[in-house]
Design an enzyme around this catalytic site. Structure first.
Site, PDB file in Angstrom:
ATOM      1  N   LYS A  51       0.835  -1.210   0.000  1.00 52.42           N
ATOM      2  CA  LYS A  51       0.000   0.000   0.000  1.00 52.42           C
ATOM      3  C   LYS A  51       0.866   1.256   0.000  1.00 52.42           C
ATOM      4  O   LYS A  51       0.614   2.205  -0.740  1.00 52.42           O
ATOM      5  CB  LYS A  51      -0.936  -0.002   1.223  1.00 52.42           C
ATOM      6  CG  LYS A  51      -2.047  -1.041   1.108  1.00 52.42           C
ATOM      7  CD  LYS A  51      -2.810  -1.230   2.418  1.00 52.42           C
ATOM      8  CE  LYS A  51      -3.759  -2.416   2.293  1.00 52.42           C
ATOM      9  NZ  LYS A  51      -4.452  -2.756   3.551  1.00 52.42           N
ATOM     10  N   GLN A  95      -4.865  -1.279   9.781  1.00 52.61           N
ATOM     11  CA  GLN A  95      -4.592  -2.562   9.132  1.00 52.61           C
ATOM     12  C   GLN A  95      -5.161  -3.694   9.989  1.00 52.61           C
ATOM     13  O   GLN A  95      -4.872  -3.807  11.176  1.00 52.61           O
ATOM     14  CB  GLN A  95      -3.069  -2.737   8.928  1.00 52.61           C
ATOM     15  CG  GLN A  95      -2.686  -3.998   8.173  1.00 52.61           C
ATOM     16  CD  GLN A  95      -3.225  -4.027   6.740  1.00 52.61           C
ATOM     17  OE1 GLN A  95      -3.239  -3.025   6.041  1.00 52.61           O
ATOM     18  NE2 GLN A  95      -3.690  -5.192   6.306  1.00 52.61           N
ATOM     19  N   ASP A 118     -11.317   2.735   4.071  1.00 52.78           N
ATOM     20  CA  ASP A 118     -11.625   1.304   3.965  1.00 52.78           C
ATOM     21  C   ASP A 118     -13.139   1.067   3.995  1.00 52.78           C
ATOM     22  O   ASP A 118     -13.587  -0.057   3.784  1.00 52.78           O
ATOM     23  CB  ASP A 118     -10.990   0.542   5.139  1.00 52.78           C
ATOM     24  CG  ASP A 118      -9.781  -0.276   4.701  1.00 52.78           C
ATOM     25  OD1 ASP A 118      -9.546  -0.369   3.484  1.00 52.78           O
ATOM     26  OD2 ASP A 118      -9.087  -0.826   5.578  1.00 52.78           O
TER      27      ASP A 118
END
Ligand code: NAD
Length: 290
Positions: A51, A95, A118
């Site tokens: 990422k 994460q 997200d």
């Protein structure tokens, strides 16, 4: 036919690049993404690295904030709140998975929904489910983009999704069964309690496997011409590799490929699309007033 996720990603990244140029000009800085990583789970390390690399390639300021595996939730919440307040941070990503002693939902809910790239806060899940998404979680977003780019119409299709997680199966169910431009499928959501999986998969025009269980789907379980999207990432011991393992999906590629009209490989299918759509979400976040 093989669906080349890397190639599709490249095209989308090119489009994002020109958009980013304009956004950076308007903001007077690059859009910025902060990633919070707790501990050093090897798979998470790999994803985070990919990422951050994608950020720097495309022109996004990606920064990684690491915490020890024993960090307490107050420290994490303080960090998230700090990032919420920073006007030069557009996206915040926690994460997953977080260590078991932490409450994942509680942490996610502290992220400002306008920076939740997200799409995992309750507010953003609600918006997605009511057909007005703000941020579509990157993996389902990437899968929907695959259908658009290969020119597959979803309208009226019979779809089976295997796996009901909040990051893949559930949002994908909502998107594919919704009233969006390319959606209107009839979707069945299967999971580990589903009995006789083949009964569902054999009738499906499109099957999406997102379980983390290798070989849960093979050629004998699909109909001729089905479209197979393999989201799973599983490590298989392989002493011939320097790393000692290789990555395989949830689908037995050899047998499924003989019957499928389209199939995504692992690696090189859904994975690159996920990273690319995250970049798109950061761009979208940077365009909004927060
Ligand atoms: P998860 O563990 O949260 O959910 C897995 C789901 O699969 C559950 O709903 C479970 O009921 C179902 N399941 C497990 N075994 C099953 C079986 N044998 N039969 C039927 N259903 C079964 O996982 P997740 O976060 O959704 O991830 C799923 C997989 O996708 C993992 O391998 C993960 O690494 C991978 N993944 C890949 C990407 C990518 O970009 N390619 C992104 C996210 C997740």
């Amino acid at each position: 036919m093989l669906i080349d996720g890397k190639e599709i990603s490249k095209k989308i990244l090119k489009e994002i690049s020109s958009d980013l140029h304009q956004i950076s000009k308007n903001l007077g800085r690059k859009p910025a993404l902060s990633i919070i990583l707790i501990g050093n789970n090897p798979a998470s390390e790999t994803y985070v690295k990919a990422k951050i690399k994608a950020c720097s390639e495309v022109g996004i300021e990606g920064n990684l904030i690491r915490f020890d595996i024993n960090v307490d939730s107050k420290t994490l919440i303080d960090q998230i709140e700090k990032l919420n307040k920073k006007i030069d941070i557009d996206g915040i990503l926690l994460q997953l998975p977080v260590p078991k002693n932490l409450n994942e939902r509680e942490l996610i809910e502290h992220i400002n929904p306008l920076k939740d790239v997200d799409g995992l806060t309750a507010e953003n899940i609600g918006l997605l489910n009511s057909g007005t998404p703000r941020f579509i979680p990157a993996t389902p977003y990437g899968i929907m983009e695959i259908f658009n780019r290969i020119g597959v119409s979803l309208s009226g299709k019979k779809v089976v999704i295997i796996g009901r997680s909040n990051i893949v199966g559930r949002p994908l169910f909502s998107l594919m069964s919704g009233r969006g431009e390319n959606s209107n499928s009839t979707v069945t959501l299967c999971h580990s309690y589903t009995k006789n999986l083949s009964e569902f998969t054999l009738n499906a025009d499109i099957i999406i496997a997102a379980t983390g269980s290798a070989n849960i789907l093979d050629g004998s379980m699909i109909k001729e011409g089905a479209i197979i999207i393999d989201v799973g990432i599983n490590r298989l011991d392989d002493k011939s590799r320097k790393s000692g393992y290789r990555l395989i999906g949830d689908v037995d590629f050899e047998t499924a490929n003989k019957k499928a009209s389209y199939i995504t490989p692992v690696p090189g299918g859904v994975g690159p699309m996920t990273i690319t759509m995250l970049m798109k979400n950061v761009c979208n976040a940077a365009k909004r007033d927060k």
